[in-house]
Design an enzyme around this catalytic site. Structure first.
Site, PDB file in Angstrom:
ATOM      1  N   ILE A 168       0.807  -1.223   0.000  1.00 44.06           N
ATOM      2  CA  ILE A 168       0.000   0.000   0.000  1.00 44.06           C
ATOM      3  C   ILE A 168       0.834   1.263   0.000  1.00 44.06           C
ATOM      4  CG2 ILE A 168      -2.083  -0.960   1.001  1.00 44.06           C
ATOM      5  CD1 ILE A 168      -1.179  -0.064   3.737  1.00 44.06           C
ATOM      6  N   GLY A 204       8.356   3.884   0.884  1.00 50.51           N
ATOM      7  CA  GLY A 204       9.121   5.083   1.199  1.00 50.51           C
ATOM      8  C   GLY A 204      10.564   4.716   1.404  1.00 50.51           C
ATOM      9  N   THR A 208       8.689  -0.428   3.263  1.00 52.68           N
ATOM     10  CA  THR A 208       7.484  -0.630   2.450  1.00 52.68           C
ATOM     11  C   THR A 208       6.353  -1.037   3.372  1.00 52.68           C
ATOM     12  OG1 THR A 208       8.892  -1.358   0.647  1.00 52.68           O
ATOM     13  CG2 THR A 208       6.564  -1.865   0.465  1.00 52.68           C
ATOM     14  N   VAL A 209       5.191  -0.493   3.109  1.00 52.92           N
ATOM     15  CA  VAL A 209       4.035  -0.788   3.954  1.00 52.92           C
ATOM     16  C   VAL A 209       3.082  -1.689   3.188  1.00 52.92           C
ATOM     17  CG1 VAL A 209       2.168   0.180   5.327  1.00 52.92           C
ATOM     18  CG2 VAL A 209       4.294   1.441   5.065  1.00 52.92           C
ATOM     19  N   LYS A 253       4.755  -2.576   8.257  1.00 52.37           N
ATOM     20  CA  LYS A 253       5.879  -1.857   7.662  1.00 52.37           C
ATOM     21  C   LYS A 253       7.094  -2.765   7.722  1.00 52.37           C
ATOM     22  CE  LYS A 253       8.045   2.624   7.423  1.00 52.37           C
ATOM     23  NZ  LYS A 253       7.969   4.029   7.830  1.00 52.37           N
ATOM     24  N   ASP A 300       8.820  14.871  10.771  1.00 53.09           N
ATOM     25  CA  ASP A 300       8.316  14.875   9.392  1.00 53.09           C
ATOM     26  C   ASP A 300       6.805  15.066   9.402  1.00 53.09           C
ATOM     27  OD1 ASP A 300       8.498  12.609   6.514  1.00 53.09           O
ATOM     28  OD2 ASP A 300       8.545  14.794   6.646  1.00 53.09           O
TER      29      ASP A 300
END
Lengths: 210, 770
Positions: free
Chosen positions: B73, B76, B80-81, B96, B191
């Site tokens: 989904i 980054g 990865t998620v 994640k 962030d």
């Protein structure tokens, strides 16, 4: 048990982009390219068809019921197939004196103007399509190196994800024969791909059995 | 499976493995071995091979113990998620995963696990919960609660109207409370941005993606001077990489910028280039929020601007202080933060621009404007002219709607009969309503009445005889009226002539005429004439974002500095409004191209190209491709323009030059390759071949007459030996038909010469293929 969320209903561009990447645009390019005639490929590239497919899929995602990645991929390929047929029809019409079209001033059904939110650019940016194209070329080369009797089977099983039964019916073979050829074709394809990728290919254990 | 030979069994294993992979099911050799343990090594090899040869990354789902991974989904820099199902509790989670954990350097691995541990400490309704941390068998992952909903980033991107302010404040408050929890656990997010603020279906906001979290309990994982974060939302101290200066106030800055963007619909800090962009963040230079949201409560503006102050000393020092002020705002109490006074703002501005301010003061002096209140009938009488002017402006703005402008394109590019053009009923109705409202306030305005009558007349003429003579007869000697009639009915040439004549007769600019003529000159690609007109018009219609976009376009086309074009484009974005044809994207692409940002420009052109059927987009894109040296694609793109329209004389010369340059730029072998590539056409359009052969023979004869030493002219018998249907396909690639080709002698000569030169090679190639 929790129901898995429908990724097509999230409305999120990021989800859509991830979905498209999961489907493997490179392999879609291989399939699309294989389904286009040489004449059509002279007028429009497989990358263009892919971009149009993804745009239409984004627009029509509300009509697609999520039943897993494989079904979603089939849906995308169906859109691509329809697009290819439409282009082929236009090509034929053009040869016979028709097909020159005036630009309509009114926006038709194909217009994407006014769509809620923007189409996720990330699905179709040229840089991403270029990467997919490069991967597709590698895959095509590996596929093309197969013996003639194995190419279609590997392409249909690995790229178009058809079952052995469907392939057997389409090619007029037995299921056993399809499975036999697939294993051998896969081994050669795999070895060839590793060579193209510059990886040291190990001998496939499959090649040792007969 | 029955006890078939081992070879057959292995064939079935390969088939089963690929079926599992397609279905996204786990593919484990141990499950496929059955009773054939002696084949285990080969089966493992088959499984590896299927996994390796996988044609789509989505099928390469990681095998995480205790979880059934469903699909990816998000991806980054920090992992990865995936969407997954936790097998023990049968619940959906977001997993994640640090990819290739076994191969990653220790630094990345420690950072990833620190993120997981830090999150696991937090238990707050506005912070995404961590259920589990996995660090075994070469897998580093953690399972988070799955949030059904959208991100704030998606909401901003999909914004069609300003958000409800109470919803914004509530969201602001929830994330501020999340930050209180995060900071209380001695953590920093670093962030905070709309993409990391998720909004559940019930509207509750959740802070997520702690990929850059700093855990004060553990060793510092960031290297000094290393920037971490997303620049658009980063605080100045983050951009400088000054980690010693980073604190809770840094997260507050990110939240402030996010809220600014949510309210205004645009980022606060923007620049024509990276340096300017970073400078503005450093100095805190951004437009006042109330400029984009005039009804915004001043206290809310103060809170946002305080949160994103460039100087941490003037920002909220803690999330608790921010929460307190937001709660005060919500309950109607005075807030504690103070807005920067006009003098202090002025002082900051002056200190940054000391020289230029001084010269302005010396040159012009200061002016003070006093608003004197007037009461009773006098006030009413004073307000009426303003209201009338407002209605008149609205009526004219309606007539300048970009949909009307499309008629201008049709008139300029397509030379379509104006009776074919359907004048938008909605636009005319809107305009007439505004004229009526103006006349109701001031019935004596004969000029407004005349203008209204002209618009009404134009509506009645649709579908009827709208020839030049008819329009001139209707308008009489009134050039303005004639121009307006012609404008509304798509008679571009007549409109231009009439209004240029009118322009000579008047003492002061007419904004409607200026705007319309500006659009016409832009459609004709005459930027130098469009720019001053559109400049006047944009001052008269400051709320018309589309005029500002066109002004930016005209600035670029008239070779003005890109900075000027950027200025107007930014202004257009700030003003907002409808941009049905996304012209601002095209102008942005042109600006990027002018600034040398080739890749970005290409992406924008590629975005526009399939979405909008517009000659302008094709033209701009083709020119860009030409400048990049991709002449073949440029020819195809511009050829599409030539192919799709009745007459395109305006761009024929440009197309010819481009195609000639493309053809000339190729050596004969490449030219032959182009022709040979086209030879795959199985069907022969007979009329096309015959026509092209005739044209080629004529052209080669002409070439030979002009240069007797050149190749002898082609003969019919020669051409008959060559399957020239392929050349017809080449022509179709160039989107030409023989009639148009005849009008391009230079191209034709080159094609003929090329054919003659390459004839033997083409023949040889054809024989080879056969």
């Amino acid at each position: 048990m929790d129901e898995a969320p429908d990724p097509l209903r999230s409305g999120s561009r990021r989800s859509w982009t991830a979905l498209i990447e999961s489907v493997g645009p490179s392999s879609l390019l291989v399939v699309i390219g294989a389904r286009m005639s040489a004449a059509l490929r002279a007028r429009i590239t497989a990358e263009d068809v892919l971009q149009e497919t993804l745009l239409q899929a984004w627009r029509d995602q509300g009509q697609c019921e999520w039943r897993g990645m494989a079904e979603f991929r089939r849906w995308l390929l169906q859109i691509a197939e329809n697009r290819i047929r439409g282009l082929a029809d236009l090509e034929n019409a053009g040869k016979r004196g028709g097909g020159r079209q005036q630009v309509p001033l009114e926006r038709g059904a194909d217009s994407t103007v006014g769509m809620p939110g923007l189409v996720p650019i990330a699905s179709t940016t040229p840089s991403r399509v270029a990467v997919a194209k490069e991967h597709a070329e590698l895959m095509r080369s590996a596929l093309a190196s197969l013996p003639a009797e194995l190419v279609d089977i590997v392409r249909l099983r690995l790229f178009e994800e058809e079952s052995s039964e469907v392939i057997a019916a389409r090619l007029g073979l037995g299921v056993d024969a399809v499975q036999y050829r697939f294993r051998r074709g896969l081994a050669i394809y795999h070895a060839r791909l590793r060579t193209l990728l510059g990886m040291e290919g190990s001998r496939s254990p499959v090649a040792d059995s007969s | 499976m029955a006890h078939e030979p081992d070879a057959v069994f292995l064939d079935q294993v390969a088939d089963r493995a690929i079926a599992l992979w397609i279905a996204g099911e786990p593919m484990k050799a141990v499950d496929l071995v059955a009773d054939r343990h002696h084949l285990r090594a080969q089966i493992e090899g088959i499984v590896d091979m299927v996994r390796d040869a996988a044609v789509r990354p989505g099928s390469r789902t990681p095998q995480v113990p205790g979880y059934a991974v469903l699909h990816e989904i998000g991806r980054g820099a920090m992992g990865t998620v995936y969407l997954a199902r936790q097998e023990t509790l049968r619940r959906i989670v977001a997993l994640k995963v640090l990819p290739h954990a076994g191969l990653m350097d220790e630094h990345a691995r420690r950072r990833f696990l620190a993120e997981a541990r830090a999150l696991a400490k937090l238990q707050h309704e506005n912070v995404v919960a961590v259920h589990d941390v996995i660090d075994r068998d070469g897998i580093c992952a953690y399972a988070m609660e799955w949030i059904e909903g959208r991100s704030l980033g998606d909401e901003i991107a999909g914004r069609t109207k300003p958000p409800a302010l109470d919803v914004v404040v509530r969201l602001f408050l929830e994330i501020a409370r999340a930050l209180v929890a995060v900071h209380s656990a001695d953590l920093l997010h670093r962030d905070v941005k709309p993409g990391n603020i998720l909004i559940r279906r019930d509207g509750r906001a959740v802070l997520s993606d702690f990929g850059l979290v700093h855990d004060g309990d553990h060793d510092t994982l960031t290297l000094s001077g290393e920037f971490l974060g997303t620049p658009a939302y980063a605080a100045p101290e983050q951009l400088r990489g000054d980690h010693a200066a980073i604190g809770p106030w840094t997260d507050i800055h990110g939240l402030g910028v996010s809220m600014y963007q949510r309210i205004a619909g645009r980022l606060p800090f923007q620049g024509a280039n990276v340096n300017e962009f970073l400078r503005r963040i450093e100095l805190g230079e951004c437009p006042r929020l109330r400029k984009f949201a005039p009804k915004l409560p001043r206290d809310l503006e103060t809170i946002v601007m305080t949160a994103m102050h460039a100087d941490p000393a003037h920002r909220y020092r803690s999330a608790s202080a921010l929460v307190e002020d937001l709660e005060r705002l919500s309950t109607g109490h005075p807030i504690l933060a103070r807005a920067a006074s006009s003098w202090s703002r002025c002082a900051r501005w002056v200190s940054r621009r000391r020289g230029s301010v001084l010269s302005a003061l010396v040159g012009g002096g200061l002016a003070l404007l006093l608003a004197v209140p007037v009461v009773g009938g006098l006030l009413q009488r004073m307000r009426t002219p303003a209201l009338v002017a407002a209605h008149l402006r609205s009526a004219r703005l309606a007539l300048l709607d970009p949909a009307i402008g499309e008629h201008m394109f049709a008139g300029v590019h397509l030379h379509l009969d104006s009776s074919n053009i359907a004048l938008s009923g909605a636009i005319v109705t809107r305009a007439l309503a505004e004229y009526d409202a103006a006349l109701q306030l001031d019935p004596d305005r004969v000029d407004i009445r005349a203008e209204r009558q002209t618009v009404d007349l134009a509506r009645g003429l649709v579908g009827k005889d709208c020839s030049e003579g008819v329009l001139q007869a209707l308008a009489g000697t009134d050039r303005r009226r004639l121009g307006l009639l012609a404008f509304l009915l798509g008679a571009a040439d007549l409109c231009t002539r009439a209004w240029e004549e009118f322009d000579l007769l008047i003492d002061s600019p007419d904004p409607l005429v200026d705007a319309a003529l500006g659009e016409l000159f832009l459609a004709r690609d005459i930027g130098t004439r469009a720019f001053p007109r559109l400049l006047n018009a944009s001052e008269a219609f400051p709320e018309a974002g589309f005029l500002l976009v066109d002004l930016a376009d005209a600035a670029l086309r008239s070779q003005e500095s890109p900075v000027i074009a950027r200025h107007y484009l930014d202004k257009a974005k700030a003003v907002g409004g409808r941009d049905t044809f996304e012209t601002h994207v095209l102008v942005e692409a042109d600006l990027c191209a002018a600034a040398g940002e080739v890749q970005h420009a290409r992406e924008l052109y590629e975005y526009m190209f399939p979405r909008h059927v517009s000659p302008t987009i094709r033209l701009h894109y083709a020119r860009f491709l030409d400048r990049q040296g991709d002449r073949e694609r440029a020819v195809c793109v511009l050829g599409g323009l030539m192919h799709g329209y009745a007459t395109v004389s305006m761009h024929e010369a440009e197309f010819t030059a481009l195609t000639v340059a493309w053809w000339d730029g190729m050596d004969p072998p490449s030219q032959v390759a182009v022709l040979v590539r086209a030879m795959g056409e199985p069907e022969v359009p007979a009329y096309g071949v015959a026509g092209f052969k005739t044209v080629l023979i004529e052209a080669s004869s002409r070439v030979h007459r002009e240069s007797p030493r050149s190749q002898p002219p082609l003969s019919s018998s020669q051409l008959q030996r060559v399957p020239l249907h392929g050349l017809c396909i080449t022509l179709e690639l160039l989107a030409l038909d023989p009639a148009v080709l005849r009008a391009c002698p230079p191209l034709l000569q080159r094609l003929a010469a090329g054919v003659a030169l390459g004839l033997d090679a083409v023949l040889a190639a054809c024989r080879g293929r056969n």
